[in-house]
Design an enzyme around this catalytic site. Structure first.
Site, short mmCIF file in Angstrom:
data_model
loop_
_atom_site.label_atom_id
_atom_site.label_comp_id
_atom_site.label_asym_id
_atom_site.label_seq_id
_atom_site.Cartn_x
_atom_site.Cartn_y
_atom_site.Cartn_z
N GLU A 22 68.88 42.47 42.46
CA GLU A 22 67.34 42.55 42.13
C GLU A 22 66.52 42.52 43.48
O GLU A 22 65.76 43.15 43.71
CB GLU A 22 66.83 41.37 41.35
CG GLU A 22 67.63 41.47 40.17
CD GLU A 22 67.06 40.28 39.13
OE1 GLU A 22 66.37 40.19 38.37
OE2 GLU A 22 67.74 39.14 39.67
N TYR A 54 36.87 40.70 41.66
CA TYR A 54 38.25 41.13 41.23
C TYR A 54 39.10 42.00 42.13
O TYR A 54 40.17 42.00 42.14
CB TYR A 54 37.98 41.81 40.03
CG TYR A 54 36.99 43.03 39.78
CD1 TYR A 54 37.54 44.22 40.35
CD2 TYR A 54 35.98 42.77 39.06
CE1 TYR A 54 36.51 45.26 39.94
CE2 TYR A 54 35.23 43.65 38.82
CZ TYR A 54 35.27 45.11 39.18
OH TYR A 54 34.43 46.13 39.28
N ILE A 72 60.09 34.32 38.83
CA ILE A 72 58.81 34.66 38.83
C ILE A 72 57.76 33.65 38.53
O ILE A 72 56.51 33.78 38.76
CB ILE A 72 58.65 35.89 37.74
CG1 ILE A 72 59.11 35.38 36.33
CG2 ILE A 72 59.40 37.11 38.03
CD1 ILE A 72 58.89 36.24 35.13
N GLU A 73 58.28 32.49 38.19
CA GLU A 73 57.39 31.26 38.03
C GLU A 73 56.66 30.89 39.17
O GLU A 73 55.56 30.55 39.47
CB GLU A 73 58.08 30.18 37.42
CG GLU A 73 58.55 30.18 35.99
CD GLU A 73 59.92 30.98 35.99
OE1 GLU A 73 60.28 30.74 34.67
OE2 GLU A 73 60.28 31.55 36.85
N LYS A 99 58.35 41.01 34.37
CA LYS A 99 59.40 41.58 35.05
C LYS A 99 59.95 42.73 33.91
O LYS A 99 60.22 42.23 32.80
CB LYS A 99 60.67 41.06 35.75
CG LYS A 99 61.63 42.08 36.21
CD LYS A 99 63.09 41.09 36.48
CE LYS A 99 62.93 40.09 37.54
NZ LYS A 99 63.86 39.64 37.99
#
Length: 117
Positions: A22, A54, A72-73, A99
């Site tokens: 990955e 934004y 990903i946390e 993901k």
């Protein structure tokens, strides 16, 4: 006045994951950010400098997606913390990092994690 600003479906190629493959090959990710902020009378005055921008949120997300994480946390947490620290009127930040097509051995559309600050 309290407003909600959303950045939805921001797509990136990044190298987050627990596995060496990955981190070498990368994957596609989608990020959503929802910010609740006290912006005073910025809407009445039509003043972008008095609200959450934004474009700057997108820049934060883009920068944090470049920093490789095992999970990903961690990515979601870093984004949420930076957004919250960037504007004094931010009351709540919710960040979801997904993901796409994760390598789980079967067909899965996405896995995601949401952090709220």
């Amino acid at each position: 006045m309290v407003t909600t600003i959303r950045l939805e479906g921001a797509e990136f190629r990044a190298y987050h994951g627990c596995y060496d493959l990955e981190k070498k090959v990368g994957n596609r990710f989608v990020v959503d950010v929802c910010v609740e902020a006290e912006i005073g009378d910025a809407a009445e005055r039509d003043d972008v400098t008095s609200t959450v921008n934004y474009l700057e949120i997108y820049s934060i997300v883009e920068q944090e997606m470049q920093h490789v994480s095992n999970i990903i946390e961690n990515v979601a947490l870093r984004i949420a913390d930076r957004v919250k620290a960037s504007w004094s009127g931010v009351l709540r930040v919710e960040v979801t990092v997904a993901k796409l097509a994760p390598p789980l051995g079967g067909k899965v559309g996405r896995v995601s994690s949401t952090v709220v600050r």
